[in-house]
Design an enzyme around this catalytic site. Structure first.
Site: not given
Length: 467
Positions: A41, A163-165, A334
């Site tokens: 997201l 985007s956190h991805s 991440n």
């Protein structure tokens, strides 16, 4: 506030932004790690700038666009799109230069001053970011978006979603810092991150490297050094406890329908040191360790949980220097896992001192090694991730994300690199997560932001500030 919520935001233009130069090292596909795939997201921040006397609003927008073009040339995955692999199970990034999106907007009849304390969350901020419509088709979903909004006073906001991805907090800070640096034509760094303290230039590394956990190699758990990750074990125990509790009470799993209230507490260095002295009597610990222990106790007390209930504190730990070998400087994906501490309500509130809780937090953090990381990523990639949205609300779980190493308020999108007057994260997908952020008014202070059911806000505030 209601007047502001009714205020109209006028969109002047919306542009797709593409990399200015083709990157010679560009890959067609970035294979994501299980850590990247947890939350595909957009996460949003709004930067506020009060004074634009040295340049007009049009130049703010054009500088931001030019800076983004330059930055995307090096941070090229940010111009791509998420895509499912051939098996239709795992998300990766197609580096197809699909582009980012930037929007120019104005808000009629509202001055920044009317928003009040910019450190406090305000639902009006949700209108200051561009939120692309999403129907499940990742191929049309940009990974970076921005909205520049002009206010009646001449001030403006820059709302950025990433985007956190694509990024975690640390790499999002590096990207946004590079973008701001590149938005000033006389200070180009070709998309690289410049550290003002020592003028080092750090090039981003997009390959996920040894975070690509591969269970298809028929390696044993021993060969992969997989040990149990406490955060995963504790989460399943909490889920089991919640299911049993709801079964006993013959109730369905349901979240409160009253929504969440986001509360912000500004703590300066003097206040934190005073709180530590009264609670710890000479015991030395970091502001994070103290505030995490104190917040866990205050939240558990405020929620009025059963005395025999299992309660859990989980907090994000950066693993860039904990993997074997360490991740390269400038790693852009991440790179965090959750550490975990458990207790019962009775033990936490009636028996454990803050000093003993801090020691448990240290033990949990020190347990994060390559074996823990392997176990954590294996659990995230398993078939039974239990993330179908039907989990009961876990009031017994306190979550903390430490942003104090990411001073977003120092990002200089303003005139000649002027720093933001304030930065406001929007409401996250899990609103009850507590965020510890740099206090923009005090270098050693901490701003704590956390979401609550409205009925619990006053109780928590009283316990958290009661010294």
């Amino acid at each position: 506030m209601h007047m502001l919520m009714a205020t109209r935001i006028d969109i002047i233009q919306k542009l797709n932004v593409y990399p200015r130069h083709q990157n010679q090292d560009q890959k067609k596909l970035i294979t994501l790690s299980n850590l990247d795939r947890q939350c595909p997201l957009l996460m949003y921040l709004v930067f506020f700038y009060k004074n634009t006397t040295s340049r007009d609003f049009g130049s703010v927008f054009s500088d931001l666009k030019l800076g983004l073009e330059e930055t995307l040339s090096v941070w090229y995955p940010a111009a791509g799109r998420l895509a499912l692999d051939k098996g239709g199970c795992n998300l990766n990034i197609q580096c197809n230069d699909g582009g980012a999106v930037i929007v120019e907007a104005t808000v009629t009849g509202v001055k920044l001053l009317e928003l009040g304390d910019l450190t406090q969350y305000n639902e009006f901020y949700e209108t200051l970011v561009y939120k692309p419509s999403f129907d499940g088709d990742f191929s049309v979903m940009p990974l970076v978006v921005a909205q520049v909004t002009r206010f009646a006073c001449g001030g403006y906001s820059i709302g950025i979603g990433t985007s956190h991805s694509l990024f975690d907090g640390i790499s999002a800070y590096d990207f946004i810092h590079a973008w701001a640096f590149n938005s000033h034509i006389h200070n180009r760094s070709n998309g690289k991150v410049t550290n003002k303290k020592d003028h080092l230039v750090i090039k981003p590394v997009h390959d996920r490297g040894n975070l690509l956990f591969n269970r298809d190699l028929n390696q044993s758990r021993e060969a992969l050094r997989v040990t149990n990750a406490a955060a995963i074990d504790h989460l399943y125990q909490l889920i089991k406890q919640a299911m049993m509790t709801h079964k006993e009470q013959n109730r369905n799993f349901e979240l409160p329908d009253s929504g969440f209230v986001i509360k912000t507490f500004d703590l300066n260095d003097e206040a934190i040191e005073s709180m530590k002295k009264k609670s710890l009597e000479g015991f030395l610990c970091s502001p994070f360790e103290f505030l995490a222990a104190h917040l866990w106790k205050a939240r558990t007390r405020a929620l009025g949980l059963r005395r025999d209930a299992m309660v859990c504190l989980q907090f994000a730990v950066d693993i860039r220097k904990r993997t074997e070998p360490s991740l390269p400087e400038g790693f852009s994906g991440n790179a965090y896992v959750l550490a975990s501490v458990v207790s019962t309500t009775k033990e936490l509130l009636e028996e454990l001192t803050l000093e003993s809780i801090v020691n448990k937090i240290r033990e949990a953090k020190n347990s994060i090694d390559q074996g823990y990381i392997n176990s954590y990523m294996e659990a995230l990639g398993g078939g039974d991730q239990r993330n179908d949205g039907n989990l009961p609300p876990l009031r017994e779980l306190t979550l903390i994300s430490d942003w104090t190493k990411m001073p977003f308020h120092n990002v200089g999108f303003g005139s000649c690199g002027e720093l933001a007057d304030n930065v406001a994260p929007l409401c996250p997908p899990v609103p009850q997560v507590a965020y510890f952020m740099k206090n923009p008014k005090d270098a050693k202070g901490v701003t704590v932001r956390i979401g609550f059911d409205p009925r619990d806000v006053n109780n928590f505030t009283n316990h958290f500030l009661d010294f």
